[in-house]
Scaffold this motif. Sequence first.
Motif, short mmCIF file in Angstrom:
data_model
loop_
_atom_site.label_atom_id
_atom_site.label_comp_id
_atom_site.label_asym_id
_atom_site.label_seq_id
_atom_site.Cartn_x
_atom_site.Cartn_y
_atom_site.Cartn_z
N SER A 187 0.82 -1.20 0.00
CA SER A 187 0.00 0.00 0.00
C SER A 187 0.86 1.26 0.00
O SER A 187 0.37 2.34 -0.28
N ALA A 188 2.16 1.11 0.33
CA ALA A 188 3.03 2.28 0.37
C ALA A 188 3.81 2.45 -0.94
O ALA A 188 4.63 3.34 -1.06
N THR A 189 3.60 1.58 -1.91
CA THR A 189 4.27 1.72 -3.19
C THR A 189 3.89 3.04 -3.83
O THR A 189 2.74 3.44 -3.83
N LEU A 190 4.88 3.72 -4.39
CA LEU A 190 4.62 5.01 -5.02
C LEU A 190 4.58 4.86 -6.53
O LEU A 190 5.28 4.05 -7.13
N TYR A 191 3.72 5.68 -7.15
CA TYR A 191 3.59 5.73 -8.59
C TYR A 191 3.78 7.16 -9.04
O TYR A 191 3.81 8.09 -8.23
N LEU A 192 3.91 7.36 -10.33
CA LEU A 192 4.01 8.71 -10.89
C LEU A 192 2.69 9.07 -11.53
O LEU A 192 2.17 8.32 -12.37
N CYS A 193 2.11 10.22 -11.12
CA CYS A 193 0.89 10.71 -11.75
C CYS A 193 1.22 11.04 -13.21
O CYS A 193 2.15 11.80 -13.47
N GLN A 194 0.45 10.51 -14.14
CA GLN A 194 0.74 10.73 -15.55
C GLN A 194 0.19 12.04 -16.08
O GLN A 194 0.23 12.29 -17.29
N VAL A 195 -0.31 12.90 -15.17
CA VAL A 195 -0.72 14.24 -15.56
C VAL A 195 0.28 15.27 -15.05
O VAL A 195 0.86 16.03 -15.81
N CYS A 196 0.51 15.26 -13.72
CA CYS A 196 1.41 16.26 -13.14
C CYS A 196 2.82 15.73 -12.88
O CYS A 196 3.74 16.50 -12.64
N GLY A 197 2.98 14.40 -12.90
CA GLY A 197 4.30 13.81 -12.71
C GLY A 197 4.72 13.63 -11.27
O GLY A 197 5.83 13.16 -11.00
N LYS A 198 3.86 13.97 -10.31
CA LYS A 198 4.22 13.84 -8.90
C LYS A 198 4.11 12.39 -8.44
O LYS A 198 3.36 11.60 -9.00
N LYS A 199 4.86 12.06 -7.40
CA LYS A 199 4.81 10.72 -6.82
C LYS A 199 3.58 10.59 -5.93
O LYS A 199 3.30 11.47 -5.12
N ILE A 200 2.83 9.51 -6.09
CA ILE A 200 1.59 9.32 -5.35
C ILE A 200 1.49 7.88 -4.88
O ILE A 200 2.09 6.98 -5.46
N THR A 201 0.75 7.68 -3.80
CA THR A 201 0.50 6.33 -3.31
C THR A 201 -0.75 5.77 -3.99
O THR A 201 -1.54 6.52 -4.58
N LYS A 202 -0.93 4.48 -3.87
CA LYS A 202 -2.10 3.84 -4.48
C LYS A 202 -3.39 4.39 -3.88
O LYS A 202 -4.39 4.56 -4.57
N ALA A 203 -3.37 4.70 -2.58
CA ALA A 203 -4.56 5.21 -1.90
C ALA A 203 -4.96 6.59 -2.39
O ALA A 203 -6.11 6.98 -2.30
N ASN A 204 -3.98 7.35 -2.91
CA ASN A 204 -4.25 8.71 -3.36
C ASN A 204 -4.31 8.82 -4.87
O ASN A 204 -4.13 9.90 -5.43
N SER A 205 -4.53 7.71 -5.55
CA SER A 205 -4.53 7.73 -7.00
C SER A 205 -5.77 7.05 -7.57
O SER A 205 -6.44 6.27 -6.90
N ILE A 206 -6.06 7.37 -8.81
CA ILE A 206 -7.10 6.72 -9.59
C ILE A 206 -6.38 5.91 -10.66
O ILE A 206 -5.57 6.44 -11.41
N SER A 207 -6.67 4.61 -10.74
CA SER A 207 -5.98 3.77 -11.71
C SER A 207 -6.86 3.51 -12.92
O SER A 207 -8.09 3.50 -12.83
N ALA A 208 -6.23 3.31 -14.07
CA ALA A 208 -6.93 3.00 -15.31
C ALA A 208 -6.02 2.12 -16.14
O ALA A 208 -4.90 1.80 -15.75
N ASN A 209 -6.54 1.72 -17.30
CA ASN A 209 -5.75 0.90 -18.22
C ASN A 209 -5.22 -0.35 -17.52
O ASN A 209 -4.04 -0.67 -17.60
N LYS A 210 -6.12 -1.03 -16.77
CA LYS A 210 -5.79 -2.25 -16.06
C LYS A 210 -4.65 -2.05 -15.06
O LYS A 210 -3.78 -2.90 -14.89
N GLY A 211 -4.68 -0.89 -14.41
CA GLY A 211 -3.69 -0.63 -13.37
C GLY A 211 -2.36 -0.11 -13.87
O GLY A 211 -1.45 0.15 -13.08
N LYS A 212 -2.23 0.09 -15.19
CA LYS A 212 -0.96 0.57 -15.74
C LYS A 212 -0.85 2.09 -15.68
O LYS A 212 0.23 2.64 -15.78
N THR A 213 -1.98 2.76 -15.58
CA THR A 213 -2.02 4.22 -15.55
C THR A 213 -2.51 4.69 -14.20
O THR A 213 -3.48 4.16 -13.66
N HIS A 214 -1.83 5.70 -13.63
CA HIS A 214 -2.22 6.25 -12.34
C HIS A 214 -2.29 7.77 -12.44
O HIS A 214 -1.40 8.40 -13.00
N ILE A 215 -3.38 8.32 -11.89
CA ILE A 215 -3.59 9.77 -11.88
C ILE A 215 -3.93 10.18 -10.46
O ILE A 215 -4.77 9.54 -9.81
#
Length: 224
Positions: A187-215
């Motif tokens: 749950s602490a894994t960080l992703y990159l928002c594909q709009v603003c480029g900021k690092k985000i956690t799974k809890a603070n993101s919306i996923s799409a494209n079967k989990g490959k895209t995070h916003i």
Amino acid sequence: MIANTYAKVIVKGSPISKSNFKLFNVNGQAILPVNSGKYHDRYAIYEEEIALEARIQNPDVVLTEGLIAILKVYYKNKKRHPDTNNIPKSIFDGIEKSGLIVNDAQIKHLIIEENYDKENPRFELELFCESEYSMNYNIIKREIPIKAENYNPPPNKKKTLKDVSNENTRAKSSICATSIDGETNASATLYLCQVCGKKITKANSISANKGKTHICKNCFKDLF
């Protein structure tokens, strides 16, 4: 039931796209929330509104033929709105649910116009049965050219998909947190928002494209 070959539907409010409200379950399957009590219910409510207005405005009318459709969308904001090419499928799902048409596959010809009306955003849809109507249109070269309106790539397209994928892979591998007992805390894994480029956690993101895209949720809200 009224035998008719024409119908018109007007639904007030800025048109929205179903694709922006889909979420994905743990198996990667697309789902459309209905009664979650959250923001994502917005499209399901909008689809019900389309169905209700279509039926109220065309009582007892059912169109069963192949159809010509003229769709005019009026957005409130010229710079911030869904992609217009994603709008028709969303609207026709609501029209089909109303019973005004029996299947959205009936739409044989479609013209879409993108417009803007800050005071009265809406969509206007006209449906014509092919047995009585045909479509004819012309593209006319302007005698006096107008100023060109050039578009920039979306923020999430400035980097190639390969670059974004590599960055997300590095982010997952290098920033993945470890719990006290030494086990990976997913749950602490960080992703990159594909709009603003900021690092985000799974809890603070919306996923799409079967989990490959995070916003991130802030960017997601800004889209509307």
